[in-house]
Write an enzyme that holds these catalytic residues in place. Sequence first.
Site, short mmCIF file in Angstrom:
data_model
loop_
_atom_site.label_atom_id
_atom_site.label_comp_id
_atom_site.label_asym_id
_atom_site.label_seq_id
_atom_site.Cartn_x
_atom_site.Cartn_y
_atom_site.Cartn_z
N ARG A 68 -2.70 26.87 33.32
CA ARG A 68 -1.33 26.45 33.04
C ARG A 68 -0.82 27.28 31.87
O ARG A 68 -1.57 28.01 31.22
CB ARG A 68 -1.21 24.94 32.78
CG ARG A 68 -2.40 24.22 32.25
CD ARG A 68 -2.71 24.47 30.81
NE ARG A 68 -1.55 24.36 29.95
CZ ARG A 68 -1.42 24.99 28.81
NH1 ARG A 68 -2.35 25.83 28.39
NH2 ARG A 68 -0.36 24.84 28.07
N GLY A 69 0.47 27.16 31.63
CA GLY A 69 1.14 28.06 30.70
C GLY A 69 1.76 29.19 31.49
O GLY A 69 1.09 29.84 32.30
N ALA A 70 3.06 29.43 31.29
CA ALA A 70 3.78 30.38 32.14
C ALA A 70 3.14 31.75 32.24
O ALA A 70 2.94 32.27 33.35
CB ALA A 70 5.24 30.48 31.67
N ARG A 111 4.14 25.85 41.70
CA ARG A 111 4.87 25.17 40.62
C ARG A 111 6.25 25.82 40.51
O ARG A 111 6.36 27.04 40.54
CB ARG A 111 4.13 25.28 39.28
CG ARG A 111 2.76 24.60 39.30
CD ARG A 111 2.23 24.38 37.91
NE ARG A 111 2.97 23.34 37.21
CZ ARG A 111 2.81 23.07 35.91
NH1 ARG A 111 1.98 23.78 35.18
NH2 ARG A 111 3.50 22.10 35.34
N GLN A 218 -1.84 17.96 26.44
CA GLN A 218 -2.20 19.36 26.23
C GLN A 218 -2.31 19.71 24.74
O GLN A 218 -3.10 20.56 24.36
CB GLN A 218 -1.17 20.29 26.89
CG GLN A 218 -1.17 20.23 28.41
CD GLN A 218 -0.12 19.27 28.95
OE1 GLN A 218 0.22 18.28 28.31
NE2 GLN A 218 0.40 19.57 30.13
N ASP A 259 8.71 27.98 29.41
CA ASP A 259 8.34 28.33 30.78
C ASP A 259 9.44 29.08 31.51
O ASP A 259 9.19 29.78 32.48
CB ASP A 259 7.96 27.07 31.56
CG ASP A 259 6.62 26.52 31.12
OD1 ASP A 259 5.63 26.74 31.85
OD2 ASP A 259 6.55 25.88 30.05
N ASN A 269 10.74 23.87 28.48
CA ASN A 269 9.37 23.78 27.99
C ASN A 269 8.85 22.38 28.32
O ASN A 269 9.56 21.56 28.90
CB ASN A 269 9.31 24.06 26.48
CG ASN A 269 7.89 24.29 25.99
OD1 ASN A 269 7.15 25.09 26.57
ND2 ASN A 269 7.50 23.61 24.93
N LYS A 270 7.63 22.12 27.96
CA LYS A 270 7.00 20.84 28.29
C LYS A 270 7.87 19.66 27.87
O LYS A 270 8.52 19.70 26.83
CB LYS A 270 5.63 20.77 27.62
CG LYS A 270 4.80 19.54 27.98
CD LYS A 270 4.58 19.45 29.48
CE LYS A 270 3.87 20.67 30.04
NZ LYS A 270 3.71 20.63 31.51
#
Length: 373
Positions: A68-70, A111, A218, A259, A269-270
């Site tokens: 995960r993470g762009a 995603r 996270q 992201d 973002n998250k």
Amino acid sequence: MTAVPPGEPEAGPREGARRRFKTVQWIGDAAGGRLRMIDQTRLPTEFVEIDCEDVESVWWAIKRLSVRGAPAIGVAAAYGAVIGARSRGTADVATVREALRDAAARLATSRPTAVNLFWALDRMRRVADAETAETGGLLLDRLLAEARAIADEDRAMCRAIGRHGAELISKGDGILTHCNAGGLATADYGTALAVIFSAHEQGKSPRVFADETRPLLQGARLTAWELAGQGIDVTLICDSMAAQVMKEGRVQAVVVGADRIAANGDAANKIGTYGVAVLARHHGIPFYVAAPSSTFDLSLADGSGIPIEERDPSEVTEGFGRRTAPEGVGVYNPAFDVTPAGLISGIITERGVVSPVSEKAIRAALGGPPADP
């Protein structure tokens, strides 16, 4: 799947992170190699690596957040496209091209929010279409070289982001971050955490407050693991504590990742990032977004066009296998939110800091075409 090798320390909050790790890597050659990634769902208590040798396993690794993470998603997708390109053999160039296109189409459904996923897949498609290799095997080699180039470029961009961002940090500053934008989210050094790592290496001794980042934690599981492992002063807080920590004067800057960033600077973002930005504005604290140029989506005028992924309700009601809500209760579980550009003090890129944040400044920094009048 591989666990911690014999003789290695357990991947506790300090020991595991102190070891050099590779979030995403390719093992072997184009014809018979495989994609290896850290399974981030197992951290911080277990350090486990998974090997992917078909497109579906890469798709699931992205979907279930093993990776995960762009930026890291983009690198994994590029390598996944190589795996897909060879899935029907390499008898001729046309077969490899068609298999690559189908693999890219499948991976693109994993995603929706992280634009690096689509950027990397588009880049792989362009290489496949433009390449003049005489055989399918040579085309496959060229595709692997491109995927490796994407990973190498991400490493370089992260280091540059760290250098530019560290200039914004003073000695002893308290920095609040949300979610994880470190080495686990990229090919090497991180984006938001790159700023912290660079400041730490310069002797500025930053003090970090890491939001736990509900519902998948996270910040607690990954950010705290990375920072503690590098000897950085990190304090874990619940998301709901950010306002109090700011009020007490413990925070001098907020640095987060992204992201997807629209042309005007609105940044996805998250989930929870938007709220942190509002709190920072109220308390007069600069709020920075750190992201490489590959995270910008200049095709979107503003953040209203950014697709927001909604994830399984069980992540909220049965997080990590234990039910914490009544059966049948309704759940809304967006994975991201969008912070308006007006709340962002600057966007830290590998090309410098964009501030003030505007479409004109962003296009100038990225070398894109001017906005329509």
